[in-house]
Design an enzyme around this catalytic site. Structure first.
Site, PDB file in Angstrom:
ATOM      1  N   LYS A 163       0.515  -1.137   0.235  1.00  0.00           N
ATOM      2  CA  LYS A 163       0.179  -0.038   0.018  1.00  0.00           C
ATOM      3  C   LYS A 163       0.808   0.991  -0.061  1.00  0.00           C
ATOM      4  CE  LYS A 163      -3.652  -2.416   1.937  1.00  0.00           C
ATOM      5  NZ  LYS A 163      -4.737  -2.863   3.553  1.00  0.00           N
ATOM      6  N   GLN A 216      -4.271  -1.136   9.480  1.00  0.00           N
ATOM      7  CA  GLN A 216      -4.205  -2.976   8.771  1.00  0.00           C
ATOM      8  C   GLN A 216      -4.800  -3.754  10.014  1.00  0.00           C
ATOM      9  OE1 GLN A 216      -3.436  -3.643   6.612  1.00  0.00           O
ATOM     10  NE2 GLN A 216      -3.731  -5.836   5.725  1.00  0.00           N
ATOM     11  N   ASP A 276     -10.619   3.299   4.318  1.00  0.00           N
ATOM     12  CA  ASP A 276     -11.209   1.771   4.663  1.00  0.00           C
ATOM     13  C   ASP A 276     -13.174   2.005   4.225  1.00  0.00           C
ATOM     14  OD1 ASP A 276      -9.560  -0.182   4.300  1.00  0.00           O
ATOM     15  OD2 ASP A 276      -8.636  -0.235   6.805  1.00  0.00           O
TER      16      ASP A 276
HETATM   17  N1  GUN Z   1      -6.817  -6.482   6.367  1.00  0.00           N
HETATM   18  C1  GUN Z   1      -7.616  -7.280   5.451  1.00  0.00           C
HETATM   19  N2  GUN Z   1      -7.931  -6.552   3.874  1.00  0.00           N
HETATM   20  C2  GUN Z   1      -7.347  -5.343   4.948  1.00  0.00           C
HETATM   21  C3  GUN Z   1      -8.493  -4.315   4.385  1.00  0.00           C
HETATM   22  O1  GUN Z   1      -8.848  -3.686   3.440  1.00  0.00           O
HETATM   23  N3  GUN Z   1      -8.261  -2.972   5.207  1.00  0.00           N
HETATM   24  C4  GUN Z   1      -7.938  -3.046   6.323  1.00  0.00           C
HETATM   25  N4  GUN Z   1      -7.198  -1.642   7.335  1.00  0.00           N
HETATM   26  N5  GUN Z   1      -7.288  -4.371   6.550  1.00  0.00           N
HETATM   27  C5  GUN Z   1      -7.296  -5.686   6.175  1.00  0.00           C
END
Ligand code: GUN
Length: 305
Positions: free
Chosen positions: A52, A96, A119
């Site tokens: 990311k 995350q 998110d």
């Molecule tokens: N863990 C797995 N997928 C995601 C996501 O899309 N966002 C976040 N914050 N954590 C994740």
């Protein structure tokens, strides 16, 4: 001929359009900032967060990374989020998931400023999505929506089956599919681990979205002739490779491809779209907060509805 959708190509096109939005923001003196927070030593989470951060850099978003020791008290994470909420250089915040067991996950989701919740997991943003006026659509389902659009798949009036009921994918995916308007208007069924005779449901579907988190759960015998198959699964399974594992989806690709008209591979399908839509939401968050009108791909000028 089955159309194998290339998520990298669609993602790259959208990232190019986002780079134009970022130029428009730069002309107004705004650099979008995305803060990522990792409270985990899980290698997969570390990989996702670094992917990311790299994607931000490539497109001109300032990536700000914070790590919190997974053994630290939960308050340390909440203090980090509070500081980021107050930081004007930060337009988007992503913690995350999963967080360690001693951290209240729901409190984490509530602690992020809903205007920075790229998110789309904060209850306010979930509510807006369900009510039909989303601010930040969750990245993976939004990416699926744009992939379907790129493949000229019109969901209107179609029977869609979403396999999986997670907060991150299954539930928001179904919500997007039932919304009025482009990318929606589908008759939508959600299946999950307690569904009786899953194959009977998926075989009847025009569009199958597999997001259950079980390797190769859905094979060709469970797919109707000509269906559109979108595989959201990313499962590590043991394999005789250098890393000792390989990634497989929730769909058994080879047998499903025999039946499908359109299908996504794993990797290289939905995955690249998820990160692209995170960049999209960060650009949107910056545009909304700073009051700069930019034209987002597929959306036009974002305004608070
Ligand atoms: N863990 C797995 N997928 C995601 C996501 O899309 N966002 C976040 N914050 N954590 C994740």
């Amino acid at each position: 001929m089955t159309h194998v959708l290339d998520g990298n190509a669609v993602g790259d096109r959208i990232r190019g359009e986002l780079a134009d939005c970022i130029d428009e923001l730069a002309a107004e003196g705004v650099t979008p900032g995305l803060a990522t927070v990792l409270m985990s030593d899980d290698p997969a989470s570390e990989t996702y967060v670094s992917m990311k951060a790299r994607a931000c850099e490539e497109v001109g978003i300032e990536g700000i990374h914070h790590e919190v020791d997974p053994d630290a008290p939960a308050e340390e994470l909440f203090e980090t989020v509070d500081r980021l909420n107050d930081d004007p250089a930060v337009h988007g915040i992503l913690v995350q998931m999963p967080v360690p067991d001693h951290v209240d996950k729901r409190r984490v989701l509530r602690s992020i400023d809903p205007g920075k919740d790229v998110d789309g997991f904060h209850p306010e943003n979930v509510g807006r999505l369900v009510a039909g006026h989303p601010r930040f659509k969750p990245c993976t389902p939004h990416g699926v929506q744009l992939l379907l659009e790129a493949a000229d798949v019109d969901t209107e009036g179609k029977d869609a089956v979403v396999v999986g009921r997670s907060d991150i994918v299954g539930k928001p995916m179904a919500n997007l599919l039932i919304q009025k308007g482009p990318g929606g208007n589908a008759t939508t069924t959600i299946c999950h681990s307690r569904t009786d005779d899953l194959g009977a449901k998926t075989r009847e579907a025009d569009v199958v979205i597999a997001a259950a988190g079980y390797p190769e759960l859905i094979d060709g015998s469970m797919i109707g002739e000509g269906a559109v198959v979108i595989d959201v699964g990313v499962n590590r399974v043991e394999a005789d490779t250098e890393k000792g594992y390989e990634l497989v989806g929730d769909v058994e690709f080879e047998s499903a491809k025999e039946k499908a008209s359109v299908i996504t591979p794993v990797p290289g399908g939905v995955g690249p779209m998820t990160i692209t839509m995170l960049l999209y939401n960060t650009v949107k968050a910056a545009a909304l907060r700073e009051g700069v009108a930019v034209s987002l791909p597929g959306e036009g000028r974002p305004v608070e509805p």
